[in-house]
Motif scaffolding. Structure first.
Motif, mmCIF file in Angstrom:
data_model
loop_
_atom_site.group_PDB
_atom_site.id
_atom_site.type_symbol
_atom_site.label_atom_id
_atom_site.label_comp_id
_atom_site.label_asym_id
_atom_site.label_seq_id
_atom_site.Cartn_x
_atom_site.Cartn_y
_atom_site.Cartn_z
ATOM 1 N N GLU A 75 1.033 -1.196 0.126
ATOM 2 C CA GLU A 75 -0.128 -0.046 0.016
ATOM 3 C C GLU A 75 1.075 1.365 0.110
ATOM 4 O OE1 GLU A 75 -3.374 -0.594 2.633
ATOM 5 O OE2 GLU A 75 -2.131 -2.070 3.537
ATOM 6 N N SER A 76 0.257 2.260 -0.200
ATOM 7 C CA SER A 76 1.034 3.708 -0.271
ATOM 8 C C SER A 76 1.795 3.843 1.309
ATOM 9 C CB SER A 76 0.224 4.825 -0.753
ATOM 10 O OG SER A 76 -0.806 4.989 -0.068
ATOM 11 N N HIS B 287 0.999 -0.924 -6.989
ATOM 12 C CA HIS B 287 0.072 -1.285 -6.022
ATOM 13 C C HIS B 287 -1.291 -1.855 -6.505
ATOM 14 C CE1 HIS B 287 -1.721 2.559 -7.491
ATOM 15 N NE2 HIS B 287 -2.934 2.145 -7.053
ATOM 16 N N ALA C 175 -8.863 -8.011 -0.587
ATOM 17 C CA ALA C 175 -9.474 -6.568 -0.753
ATOM 18 C C ALA C 175 -9.522 -6.225 -2.293
ATOM 19 C CB ALA C 175 -8.648 -5.782 0.029
ATOM 20 N N LEU D 236 -11.825 -7.686 5.955
ATOM 21 C CA LEU D 236 -11.745 -6.380 6.174
ATOM 22 C C LEU D 236 -10.867 -6.117 7.030
ATOM 23 C CD1 LEU D 236 -15.296 -4.677 5.732
ATOM 24 C CD2 LEU D 236 -13.424 -4.524 4.188
ATOM 25 N N ASP E 242 -5.889 3.183 -1.303
ATOM 26 C CA ASP E 242 -5.568 1.869 -1.355
ATOM 27 C C ASP E 242 -6.397 0.597 -1.406
ATOM 28 O OD1 ASP E 242 -2.502 2.133 -1.521
ATOM 29 O OD2 ASP E 242 -2.503 2.819 0.851
ATOM 30 N N THR F 239 -7.047 -1.849 0.433
ATOM 31 C CA THR F 239 -7.758 -2.522 1.531
ATOM 32 C C THR F 239 -8.624 -1.201 2.167
ATOM 33 O OG1 THR F 239 -5.943 -1.415 2.917
ATOM 34 C CG2 THR F 239 -5.855 -4.007 2.431
ATOM 35 N N ILE F 240 -8.073 -0.152 1.981
ATOM 36 C CA ILE F 240 -8.974 1.276 2.309
ATOM 37 C C ILE F 240 -10.141 1.141 1.304
ATOM 38 C CG2 ILE F 240 -9.132 3.571 3.051
ATOM 39 C CD1 ILE F 240 -6.857 2.102 4.512
ATOM 40 N N GLN F 241 -9.971 1.003 0.108
ATOM 41 C CA GLN F 241 -10.805 1.016 -0.892
ATOM 42 C C GLN F 241 -12.072 -0.109 -0.413
ATOM 43 O OE1 GLN F 241 -10.820 1.057 -5.140
ATOM 44 N NE2 GLN F 241 -10.927 -0.890 -5.174
ATOM 45 N N GLN G 237 -12.888 -0.811 2.531
ATOM 46 C CA GLN G 237 -13.613 -0.415 3.668
ATOM 47 C C GLN G 237 -14.656 0.531 3.254
ATOM 48 O OE1 GLN G 237 -10.745 1.128 6.185
ATOM 49 N NE2 GLN G 237 -9.758 -0.657 6.958
#
Lengths: 322, 358
Positions: A50-51, A213, A257, A271, B226, B228-230, B232
């Motif tokens: 990730e960033s 990414h 994800a 999640l 990102d 994983t955040i997307q 969420q």
């Protein structure tokens, strides 16, 4: 297979300017914290994360674009940190780079042709040879000869990125660092650029370090993939193993994800809570422990796991496997 | 065509009653049927022949060239397309956000039966942020950098709903909790620079839903985030859609995002909708050559190292007027019929339309 490039315990720390105000331990930002891997000749090695995970810094440290704090990189057995000026200049010819944003990596005042020739001129190639090489590359990237007289801002992102690929190949390198080369492009253009990159790889036998990414792109392009999180490698595996039989809980969460490919696809979704920890103040044990769904106690919080072999050419840094 | 007022429940009540995660797809469909019985034609948003011309220094840019689109109550409609296809311009036009002096609108936009282009300034103010909410790609630039995030949400509540500061603060904290920002009290006082991109997007969502809009316009809400955040954020949007019965118009360039949360999808190319239908129909049987080509560009899992199929050519000139099919130049199936006149609208099964002369 021979190893072309190898890093050993690569580290890059930055001193945070305002660490007192941030109230963090010693004000060291551990962007890359002990990364070791080997890239075999003729393969595409992917780095995903990730960033803020340090994936771009790894690439920059390898090419000495930023000096690593500690650790070594060996290119065909030559230590890049300890070689002389002449040797380094010769090595630079063999190692080239493509960046994410082509508009900021081309000089806006030069025409595309000038930018491409410049690379050869700096490295003392013969004029005639440069011309021939550029003509051959133009054919490869499927752009007309007259586009060489254009300025970067007159071209679309996809066209310019194709020129960035051509520019990286002027010197006939063996190794390409591609740092998010298609992240700024639309899917239809992205497909074209990836196809070009892979066809050059086949034609010229290139070795590529591919930083991205985007999981779908990495899965399509790479042979081996390293997953990084907060400056540490969590898992290294051949691409099919990683996407089919990942071992590390972080890899599992990351890959789960990835958006569905079809609306009816049934997917297990892990999640993760919260966002990655601060690299200024990383957890003392496993970097992923505070967010890890499979954390099992003190060991995870106290001790940093090391990469352990868990399968054929498959390594994971997790206490579950020690 | 009749427009039906949708029943609206209070945000907080609803949240309590349906805590416990996402319902299944069938539950959503069932609720949709309750809100909007299939025998009644009811639309929340009805866009008819929308054109948006932008006056620029280079001349008139035809950004949206006649779009027909509808959003039903409670559904998530995805609009996909590549950059420059006019999807964001269209989204902004729905709430008339373009500079009035430099934009020429034509066509009609009906929201619950009311014509947006006929609205007076006052009415428009209540419409923006009241009945519709909007979130953008880059939350960092959408928020005021020198005000605490909580205050910015509270300000919205004071202006739009006439709350006192005290009430607004309390409601804001509830909203922050609803978008899973904990601890809400402490986060209330934080500035945008103290939060991550994912957090800020949650703040934007909280602000957008603070007045219980019937329609949320989300313009590339996860593009800067990102994966994983997307995941969420999409999860959160889906939940708000289910719990509040709020329709979402989701603009994206990512088919993965569409597959993830949309009920229907419209594919745009060069300012026009080329295909529109239920997600499963469009993914399984894309009818327009452009949709087919676009779906082929996406790298697939387990696809091995096959060469991806890209689309040759470039977008048509934004500054030129066209009648004929705009994709014809790049289309592998283009024939004589394509150059002559506008592409025909054709139905392909229930609710699936395609604009192609072939």
């Amino acid at each position: 297979m021979t190893v072309l490039l190898k890093t050993e315990n690569l580290k890059k720390y930055y001193r945070a300017k305002n660490h007192k105000a941030a109230g963090k331990k010693n004000g060291l930002l551990r962007a890359v914290d002990g990364v070791s891997f080997e890239i075999e000749k003729g393969t595409v090695f992917g780095v995903v994360g990730e960033s803020g995970s340090g994936k771009s810094t790894i690439g920059r440290c390898i090419l000495n674009l930023t000096r690593p704090t500690a650790g070594n990189t060996f290119y065909e057995g030559v230590n890049l940190g300890a070689c002389g000026k002449k040797e380094w200049a010769a090595l630079q010819r063999k190692m080239q780079v493509i960046f994410q944003n082509p508009y900021s990596s081309f000089n806006p005042l030069m025409t595309i042709g000038q930018s491409l020739q410049e690379v050869g001129r700096v490295h003392r190639m013969e004029k005639r040879e440069i011309g021939e090489r550029i003509a051959w590359l133009l054919e490869g990237i499927e752009l007309p000869l007259d586009s060489l007289s254009r300025k970067p801002q007159e071209l679309s992102g996809g066209q310019l990125q194709r020129f960035a690929i051509a520019r990286s190949l002027v010197l006939k390198p063996d190794f390409i660092l591609a740092d998010e080369p298609v992240s700024a492009l639309d899917v239809s253009v992205q497909a074209h650029v990836l196809n070009l990159l892979l066809s050059f790889k086949e034609k010229l036998g290139l070795t590529i370090l591919f930083i991205s990414h985007e999981l779908a792109v990495v899965e399509h392009v790479c042979d081996t993939v390293a997953v990084v999180y907060l400056g540490k490698i969590m898992e290294i595996a051949p691409v099919d193993d990683l996407f089919g039989r990942m071992k590390h809980p972080y890899s599992r969460a990351l890959i789960s994800a990835k958006p569905k490919e079809h609306p009816l696809q049934n997917k297990e979704r892990i999640l993760l809570k919260g966002s990655p920890q601060d690299a200024l103040d990383p957890p003392s044990g496993c970097r992923f422990a505070p967010r890890c769904p499979s954390r099992f106690g003190e060991l995870c919080e106290k001790e940093v796991p090391v990469l352990k072999q868990v399968g054929n050419a498959h390594y994971a840094a997790c206490h579950l496997y020690s | 065509m009749r427009t039906v007022q949708i029943p609206y429940t209070m945000f907080s009540e609803d949240r309590r009653s349906s805590q416990g995660g996402l319902g299944g797809a069938s539950e959503g469909a069932q609720r949709l049927n309750e809100l909007c019985p299939p025998e009644l034609e009811c639309l929340l948003l009805d866009i008819q022949g929308l054109r948006v011309d932008l006056m620029t220094a280079r001349g008139v840019g035809y950004a949206v060239r006649g779009v027909d689109l509808e959003v039903k109550p409670g559904e998530v409609l995805g609009v996909v397309g590549e950059s420059g296809c006019g999807k964001s311009v269209m989204a902004k036009a729905i709430v008339r956000l373009h500079d009035a002096g430099r934009t020429r609108y034509s066509g009609r936009i009906l929201f619950s039966g009311r014509d947006v282009f006929a609205m007076r300034e006052k009415e428009l103010e209540a419409f923006r942020g009241g009945e519709t909410g909007m979130i953008f790609q880059d939350p960092q630039s959408a928020l005021n950098p020198i005000l605490p995030v909580g205050e910015q949400i509270a300000e919205t509540l004071r202006v739009k709903r006439g709350f006192s500061w005290k009430q607004a603060r309390q409601e804001t904290c509830e909203l922050l909790e609803a978008v899973e920002i904990f601890p809400a009290e402490a986060r209330y006082a934080q500035y945008p620079f103290e939060m991550s991109g994912g957090m800020l997007q949650r703040v934007m969502i909280a602000m957008a839903v603070s007045c219980k809009p019937k329609l949320l316009i989300a313009d590339e809400p996860t593009t800067a985030l990102d994966v994983t955040i997307q995941a969420q954020i999409l999860d959160l949007l889906r939940r708000l859609n289910r719990q509040l019965g709020m329709s979402i118009l989701l603009i994206t360039h990512n088919f993965g995002v569409v597959a993830e949360i949309c009920d229907r999808v419209a594919v745009m190319y060069a300012g026009r909708v080329v295909e529109c239908g239920g997600v499963v129909d469009v993914f399984d049987a894309p009818a327009h050559p452009y949709t087919q080509a676009l779906l082929n560009c996406v790298p697939k899992s387990g696809g091995g190292k096959n060469v991806l199929r890209s689309i040759p050519g470039t977008l048509p000139d934004l500054y030129q007027k066209f009648d004929q099919c705009l994709f014809a130049e790049r289309c592998p199936h283009a024939g004589d019929a394509c150059g002559a006149g506008a592409p025909k609208r054709e139905g392909r099964g229930e609710g699936h339309v395609v604009y192609c002369s072939l």
